[in-house]
Scaffold this motif. Structure first.
Motif, PDB file in Angstrom:
ATOM      1  N   UNK A 172       0.824  -1.212   0.000  1.00  0.00           N
ATOM      2  CA  UNK A 172       0.000   0.000   0.000  1.00  0.00           C
ATOM      3  C   UNK A 172       0.860   1.264   0.000  1.00  0.00           C
ATOM      4  N   UNK A 173       1.970   1.262   0.740  1.00  0.00           N
ATOM      5  CA  UNK A 173       2.807   2.456   0.867  1.00  0.00           C
ATOM      6  C   UNK A 173       3.640   2.728  -0.384  1.00  0.00           C
ATOM      7  N   UNK A 174       4.036   1.689  -1.098  1.00  0.00           N
ATOM      8  CA  UNK A 174       4.905   1.861  -2.268  1.00  0.00           C
ATOM      9  C   UNK A 174       4.133   1.882  -3.581  1.00  0.00           C
ATOM     10  N   UNK A 175       2.941   1.273  -3.605  1.00  0.00           N
ATOM     11  CA  UNK A 175       2.191   1.179  -4.847  1.00  0.00           C
ATOM     12  C   UNK A 175       2.712   0.120  -5.797  1.00  0.00           C
ATOM     13  N   UNK A 176       3.658  -0.712  -5.344  1.00  0.00           N
ATOM     14  CA  UNK A 176       4.213  -1.776  -6.175  1.00  0.00           C
ATOM     15  C   UNK A 176       3.426  -3.068  -5.981  1.00  0.00           C
ATOM     16  N   UNK A 177       3.510  -3.943  -6.973  1.00  0.00           N
ATOM     17  CA  UNK A 177       2.940  -5.286  -6.829  1.00  0.00           C
ATOM     18  C   UNK A 177       3.926  -6.103  -5.996  1.00  0.00           C
ATOM     19  N   UNK A 178       3.772  -6.046  -4.700  1.00  0.00           N
ATOM     20  CA  UNK A 178       4.792  -6.544  -3.764  1.00  0.00           C
ATOM     21  C   UNK A 178       4.117  -7.359  -2.667  1.00  0.00           C
ATOM     22  N   UNK A 179       4.781  -8.431  -2.282  1.00  0.00           N
ATOM     23  CA  UNK A 179       4.275  -9.288  -1.197  1.00  0.00           C
ATOM     24  C   UNK A 179       5.417  -9.610  -0.244  1.00  0.00           C
ATOM     25  N   UNK A 180       5.148  -9.511   1.046  1.00  0.00           N
ATOM     26  CA  UNK A 180       6.123  -9.857   2.085  1.00  0.00           C
ATOM     27  C   UNK A 180       5.713 -11.185   2.704  1.00  0.00           C
ATOM     28  N   UNK A 181       6.630 -12.169   2.686  1.00  0.00           N
ATOM     29  CA  UNK A 181       6.374 -13.480   3.295  1.00  0.00           C
ATOM     30  C   UNK A 181       7.161 -13.564   4.591  1.00  0.00           C
ATOM     31  N   UNK A 182       6.472 -13.760   5.685  1.00  0.00           N
ATOM     32  CA  UNK A 182       7.091 -13.869   7.002  1.00  0.00           C
ATOM     33  C   UNK A 182       7.067 -15.331   7.445  1.00  0.00           C
ATOM     34  N   UNK A 183       8.226 -15.853   7.861  1.00  0.00           N
ATOM     35  CA  UNK A 183       8.348 -17.260   8.261  1.00  0.00           C
ATOM     36  C   UNK A 183       8.720 -17.322   9.740  1.00  0.00           C
ATOM     37  N   UNK A 184       8.025 -18.168  10.483  1.00  0.00           N
ATOM     38  CA  UNK A 184       8.286 -18.265  11.915  1.00  0.00           C
ATOM     39  C   UNK A 184       7.749 -19.577  12.461  1.00  0.00           C
ATOM     40  N   UNK A 185       8.164 -19.903  13.685  1.00  0.00           N
ATOM     41  CA  UNK A 185       7.621 -21.063  14.388  1.00  0.00           C
ATOM     42  C   UNK A 185       6.435 -20.679  15.265  1.00  0.00           C
ATOM     43  N   UNK A 186       6.194 -19.390  15.447  1.00  0.00           N
ATOM     44  CA  UNK A 186       5.132 -18.926  16.336  1.00  0.00           C
ATOM     45  C   UNK A 186       3.868 -18.611  15.548  1.00  0.00           C
ATOM     46  N   UNK A 187       2.696 -18.796  16.148  1.00  0.00           N
ATOM     47  CA  UNK A 187       1.460 -18.317  15.502  1.00  0.00           C
ATOM     48  C   UNK A 187       1.433 -16.798  15.511  1.00  0.00           C
ATOM     49  N   UNK A 188       0.675 -16.220  14.584  1.00  0.00           N
ATOM     50  CA  UNK A 188       0.707 -14.764  14.421  1.00  0.00           C
ATOM     51  C   UNK A 188       0.094 -14.035  15.622  1.00  0.00           C
ATOM     52  N   UNK A 189      -0.694 -14.718  16.429  1.00  0.00           N
ATOM     53  CA  UNK A 189      -1.278 -14.084  17.609  1.00  0.00           C
ATOM     54  C   UNK A 189      -0.207 -13.558  18.567  1.00  0.00           C
ATOM     55  N   UNK A 190       0.991 -14.124  18.523  1.00  0.00           N
ATOM     56  CA  UNK A 190       2.081 -13.701  19.399  1.00  0.00           C
ATOM     57  C   UNK A 190       2.681 -12.355  18.989  1.00  0.00           C
ATOM     58  N   UNK A 191       2.267 -11.827  17.834  1.00  0.00           N
ATOM     59  CA  UNK A 191       2.830 -10.573  17.331  1.00  0.00           C
ATOM     60  C   UNK A 191       1.988  -9.358  17.715  1.00  0.00           C
ATOM     61  N   UNK A 192       0.765  -9.563  18.137  1.00  0.00           N
ATOM     62  CA  UNK A 192      -0.122  -8.425  18.377  1.00  0.00           C
ATOM     63  C   UNK A 192       0.403  -7.562  19.517  1.00  0.00           C
TER      64      UNK A 192
END
Length: 479
Positions: A172-192
Motif C-alpha cells: 500500500x505504501x509503495x504502490x508496487x505489486x509486492x508481497x512480504x512473506x514472514x516465516x516463523x515457528x510462532x502463531x501470528x497471535x504472538x505478534x499483536x
C-alpha cells in the motif's frame, strides 16, 4: 477468423501462459517436497500469477523441520526463473538492526537492475521512510512483481516499533505489486501489540505424521542405493544389488521410525540419522549371516545401535556406532565442551531424571524422609533388571515444567529463587535441542507445557561429573 473472436483469443493468451507457468512451478516443486502439495498449491494461487495483484503479506508458520524455509526458497527461485519477478530472501537473525535489514532487502531486489537504470543512486536506507522512498523509485521498472521473504520473523518484534507494521503495509505504501512473506515457528497471535496490526493471510505447515515421514524418508532410496553400491567391495557387490530393494529399505525405515518417531519429528535430523544407521542394518546381509527377508533377526541386530543413536540425536557426534571406547570419548569431549550455565546443567540433569523415572518414584528418590517401603516378591520380580525394558533404553517420556522444577530444587544443594533468568535457561536447553517440546510449547510460563529430554545417559553422567552430581544414584534402573 472474425476480429471479435480474434480479440477474445488474444485476451486469453496471457491467462493461459500464466496458468501454464503456475502448473510448471507446482510440477517442479511437488517432487522435491512430498506431502506438501497443498501448501505449494496455496502459494501458487496466492503469488504464482504476477499479472494478478499479490496479497500484501503472507505468514507461514510451523515447527522446525516442517519445510518452511526450504519450500519458500525454492518457490521464490521458480518465480524468479519463470517470471520477471525480483525476490529477496533474508534471515532476521543475521539482520540484527533495522538498517541492515532494510539495506539487505534493497540490495537483493536491485541485483537485476542494469547500470543505466540504477545510475549512481545510493541504496542506503537509515529508516523506514528512506526505505519506502527507494522502493517507490522502481515504478515503471521491468519487474512484474517483488517478493520478500523474511525467516525467523519473530525477531522483527525486537526491532523498531514501525518495522513490522510497515512491512505488512508495504504494498500500500509503495504502490508496487509486492508481497512480504514472514516465516516463523510462532502463531501470528504472538505478534499483536497495543497499536494492533493489519490482518494477514496465514499458512500453517503442520508436522508430518508417521506415514508422511515414512514417505519422505523413502524418497532417499535411489540416492542411498547409489552411495552404498559405490562403497561396496567387489565380492559384496552382487549381494548388495540383490538386497538393496525398495521393500528392504522400507522395512528398515519402519523399524527406524518405531524407535525415533516418538522422540523426534524433525525430518532433516531423521534423514541424517537414518542414513548413518543403514550401513549397520545392511552389514549382516552382506556377511551372509542373515537373509535380507528375515526382519526379526535384522531387528535384533539393529535395535542396539538405533537406541544408541537415539541418545545422540542433534549432537552431531562424528563416530562409528557400536564402538564403545570411541563413543565414550566423543560423548565425554562434547559434554565437557558444552558451555551451559551452572544451573542450566542441573536443569538438564533434572530433565533427564524426569524423562527416565516414573513420577510415582519421585517421592522415594528425592524426598529424604519418604517413609518405609514394604518389599513384596511381586515388586522385586517386577524390578528385575531386563536391559531391553530399562527406562534408559526404552527412550524418554514426557514431563511437565512443574515436575522439572521440583526435581531441580530437590537435587540442588543451595536455595535458588524462581526467576525469569532460571526459566529462560529452559528455553535455552530447548533451543540447543537438548530438550524438546511434546505439547504446549507456547505455554511454558503457565506450566502446561510437556517436554522430554533428548540426550542419553552417558552424556548426562559426564555433565553430572562436571558439577559433582551422581546421576545413576537417582535412576530407578540402577537401584
Amino acid at each position: 477468423m472474425h476480429p471479435l473472436n480474434l480479440a477474445r483469443n488474444a485476451g486469453s493468451w496471457p491467462q493461459l501462459i500464466e496458468s501454464k507457468q503456475m502448473e510448471n512451478i507446482c510440477a517442479a516443486l511437488e517432487p522435491q517436497f512430498p506431502c506438501r502439495e497443498s501448501a505449494i498449491s496455496t502459494l501458487a494461487e496466492l503469488i504464482g500469477d504476477c499479472n494478478e495483484t499479490y496479497p500484501p503479506a503472507i505468514y507461514i508458520y510451523g515447527h522446525s523441520g516442517t519445510g518452511k524455509t526450504s519450500l519458500t526458497k525454492a518457490f521464490l527461485q521458480q518465480c524468479q526463473q519463470q517470471q520477471k519477478v525480483r525476490t529477496a530472501q533474508l534471515n532476521a537473525i543475521e539482520c540484527y538492526t533495522t538498517k541492515i535489514l532494510l539495506e539487505n532487502i534493497l540490495d537483493s531486489l536491485s541485483q537485476e537492475h542494469s547500470e543505466q537504470q540504477m545510475g549512481t543512486e545510493s541504496l542506503r536506507a537509515d529508516n523506514m521512510l528512506e526505505f519506502v522512498e527507494q522502493l517507490r523509485r522502481w515504478h515503471g521498472s521491468n519487474a512484474r512483481g517483488f517478493l520478500i521473504a523474511v525467516d525467523n520473523a519473530e525477531r522483527l518484534r525486537d526491532m523498531d516499533a514501525n518495522v513490522l507494521p510497515v512491512l505488512l503495509r508495504l504494498q500500500q505504501l509503495t504502490g508496487l505489486n509486492l508481497c512480504v512473506l514472514l516465516l516463523s515457528q510462532l502463531p501470528f497471535e504472538k505478534y499483536y501489540n497495543k497499536t494492533g496490526l493489519t490482518e494477514i493471510i496465514s499458512l500453517h505447515l503442520a508436522q508430518y505424521n508417521k506415514a508422511e515421514t515414512l514417505r519422505i524418508l523413502s524418497s532417499d532410496f535411489d540416492q542411498m542405493r547409489r552411495q552404498m553400491l559405490q562403497q561396496m567391495k567387489e565380492d559384496q557387490l552382487q549381494l548388495a544389488e540383490q538386497a538393496l530393494t525398495p521393500d528392504f529399505y522400507s522395512n528398515y525405515l519402519n523399524l527406524f521410525l518405531s524407535v525415533f518417531y516418538k522422540a523426534c519429528r524433525d525430518v532433516p535430523e531423521l534423514q541424517l540419522t537414518a542414513r548413518k544407521c543403514f550401513a549397520i542394518y545392511l552389514q549382516p546381509v552382506l556377511d551372509g549371516s542373515v537373509e535380507c527377508t528375515d526382519v526379526s533377526r535384522l531387528w535384533r541386530h539393529i535395535a542396539g545401535p538405533l537406541r544408541a543413536a537415539l541418545t545422540q540425536i542433534y549432537m552431531r557426534i562424528d563416530k562409528p556406532l557400536g564402538e564403545p571406547a570411541v563413543e565414550d570419548q566423543s560423548v565425554r569431549k562434547l559434554a565437557q565442551s558444552l558451555e551451559l550455565p551452572y544451573y542450566g546443567k542441573f536443569l538438564l540433569i533434572a530433565a533427564f531424571l524426569a524423562s527416565h523415572n516414573s513420577a510415582k518414584q519421585d517421592k522415594r528418590l528425592f524426598v529424604k524422609h519418604h517413609g518405609k517401603q514394604r518389599k513384596r516378591m511381586q515388586t522385586v520380580n517386577a524390578r528385575a533388571k531386563n536391559v531391553d525394558k530399562m527406562s534408559t533404553t526404552l527412550g524418554p517420556k514426557s514431563f511437565s515444567i512443574d515436575r522439572l522444577l521440583a526435581i531441580f530444587y530437590a537435587i540442588l544443594d543451595e536455595k535458588v529463587g524462581l526467576t525469569c533468568n532460571l526459566l529462560s535457561q529452559i528455553s535455552t536447553l530447548v533451543h540447543l535441542k537438548l530438550l524438546s517440546f511434546v505439547s504446549g510449547e507456547q505455554n511454558i510460563m503457565d506450566g502446561s507445557a510437556k517436554l522430554q529430554c533428548t540426550v542419553g545417559l552417558d552424556f548426562v553422567v559426564h555433565i553430572g561429573k562436571v558439577v559433582g552430581f551422581n546421576v545413576r544414584q537417582y535412576l530407578c534402573d540402577f537401584m
